[in-house]
Design an enzyme around this catalytic site. Sequence first.
Site, PDB file in Angstrom:
ATOM      1  N   GLU A 131      97.413 -12.667  84.752  1.00  0.00           N
ATOM      2  CA  GLU A 131      96.925 -12.795  83.375  1.00  0.00           C
ATOM      3  C   GLU A 131      97.381 -14.090  82.717  1.00  0.00           C
ATOM      4  O   GLU A 131      96.616 -14.741  82.002  1.00  0.00           O
ATOM      5  CB  GLU A 131      97.431 -11.597  82.562  1.00  0.00           C
ATOM      6  CG  GLU A 131      96.946 -11.580  81.132  1.00  0.00           C
ATOM      7  CD  GLU A 131      97.489 -10.379  80.381  1.00  0.00           C
ATOM      8  OE1 GLU A 131      97.177 -10.260  79.194  1.00  0.00           O
ATOM      9  OE2 GLU A 131      98.222  -9.572  80.970  1.00  0.00           O
ATOM     10  N   ASP A 132      98.638 -14.485  82.953  1.00  0.00           N
ATOM     11  CA  ASP A 132      99.240 -15.554  82.155  1.00  0.00           C
ATOM     12  C   ASP A 132      99.550 -16.843  82.913  1.00  0.00           C
ATOM     13  O   ASP A 132     100.091 -17.783  82.326  1.00  0.00           O
ATOM     14  CB  ASP A 132     100.552 -15.045  81.518  1.00  0.00           C
ATOM     15  CG  ASP A 132     100.300 -13.916  80.529  1.00  0.00           C
ATOM     16  OD1 ASP A 132      99.203 -13.891  79.936  1.00  0.00           O
ATOM     17  OD2 ASP A 132     101.182 -13.064  80.355  1.00  0.00           O
TER      18      ASP A 132
END
Length: 726
Positions: A95-96
């Site tokens: 996600e990051d």
Amino acid sequence: MTPAEPALNTYPAVLDDTELPDYVRELELAAHYLPEAQRLQLRRAWSVGAAAHVGQTRKSGEPYITHPVAVAKVLAEQGLDVETLVAAILHDTIEDTPLTRECLATEFGPTVAELVDGVTKLDKLQFRDRQEAAAESFRKMLLAMARDLRVILIKLADRLHNMRTLGAQSAEARERIARETLEIYAPIAQRLGMNLIKAELQDLGFRALHPWRHAVIEKRIRTQPVVRRESLVQIEAHLAQRLAKEKLQHRLISRVKSPWSIYMKMHHEHKSFNQVMDVFGFRVVVRSVPDCYHALGVVHSAYKPLDARFRDFIAIPKANGYQSLHTVLFGPYGSPVEVQIRTEDMDLIAERGIAAHWSYKHGGEGPNSAQSRAHSWIASLVESQRSTGSSLEFLENVKVDLFPDEVYLFTPKGDIMSLPRNSTALDFAYAVHTDVGNRAVAARVDGKLVPLRTKLASGQRVEIITAKSSTPKPQWLEFVVSGKARTSIRQQLKQLEHEDAVQLGHRMLDRALEVLETSLDRTPALRLESYLAEYRYPRLEALLADIALGNRMPNQVALALAREVPGKSRGRAIDRPRLPEDKILITGAERGVISFANCCLPLPGDEIMGYHTAGKGIVVHRLDCPNVADYRKSPDRWVAIGWDRQVSGDFAAALRIEVDNRPGSLAQVAAAIAEAESNIDRVEYLERDANIAIMRFAIEVSDRRHLADVMRRVRRLAVVLGVQRM
């Protein structure tokens, strides 16, 4: 791998012991049960994760990597396997960071990549609002849970660490996260039997949401009267002595209720803190199931039990696999004392739930194990989510299924079923099978005939009575509480609405084609298929439903289909269609495609007309409605309709009633309406002075005759000066 993706071999090598940060050492200490080779995998995961998150910090200012490592530590304390711990360390990388699922699969295997992907939220997709994004994220997480239960374990550990470090968030974020934790994540932990994590999530959520209330209750627990604390020491010594005399090998643990459980008891039972007496209790852990019942006899001989406070969750386990004997005793000072009795296996499952499966292998695969029960619960949720229209609706259904209390019921064959608290006979019917619920008409509870809305209590024997002609009613949604029942009823009602729309659309198109001296049966199949393909309708039924809902005008569809009928002229009848003279007859029960205008509130017996409205279907008006003049400007949207011989249901009507303004006038009018077997929906004052009051009564009647009967009864009252239909 795209050029933007990092190659994993660019990450630094695993450090030796002297270079490891303290938080990684703490993780390895918690994971002491893993072989050395697997602990090295944890270091490699930390090395990759730290490099991927480099430069990222938490709101507290700490390096971001400290969070996923802390999540892994929570899971290590639960005894989880190495794949789960590695996935926890890397759970935010997809996600990051630039890392992809393919990268993780190459380095750590497909299982780790699947777990990380299951936990990944959907923040990068576009939603209408935060609420919808959270609901869709939850739906995705559930589907991943169905493939591997460890996804939810990582998610719960992630939420637990976020709650432990909630102080760095803004006040608004703290409240939102705490509320979500108490409404969704703590109940999920309880549903999966993970009481240790559930208790801490509840305590942290309560402290964040109501800090003052938490502090007050916590202080009261610490400063309990000396007499009560001394009595507990006395009870503990007495029980230990009696158990030892019976040669029962046991562990006796004193326990204190959490601030959250005390607060909820005060809130639900409307009690003060001093009235919540069973703040303290004991847990007796023995070697076997026979020892549990032996210990129960010992404690009941030591202190008298409270009547109706004994629960046997060993014979009938909770839905999450929890097993224990619960009893409440009269203490020496009159205070009730709760005692739980269970085996070591049951104690481990009670505290760790499904997580116990990975750390404790004895008896973990039976039909009543926490693991198998969790799988069956999630399977039912997956079935439910396939039927729900939106993620928000699905999330609401899941919340309903997360009630902390269950009722345990018996089928006619003696099988045990568990349902949420306050479940009705109809919830039971849908729990048996969707078809049983859809056809249900009544129930027998302990041999006695009862309506479907009857609430059930634990221990009752329930039998459902069905009829082939029965179908779900919209009113059913008002009293069912289980997610499965709610989803099944909505799905069936949508199906019935679609069927009604198809039938009405068929009649409307037939009428329009009759004007053109043809019919649907005489329309060439190729022309019909061509029309459906041109307007992207998968089937004829979809076109007919769209006509009924006002999204397609029947005259225009009829013109398009009739142009190609062989031998037909292209003359006046086709180019200037007239409205059919035959009326479409309605019963009032057409679901979703017929609605009644609020401006004139038509009733069976009134002269009516229909106005075709996009998305709403046919809106029915009285012919003398003031708004009909405006609709004359669009004659192509007029629909000639009338009442069928068989009309069913109740219809809205409104009365303007003028009365003497004196005490009791309203009550007399309401009583007269009730005597005429009419329901009052709403009452409002239109005008009022010292002498006269003019009121509007919104009521329900079956037809014009019924309304006339209501008006006659009201006119007879001495306080009534005038009655008029609005």
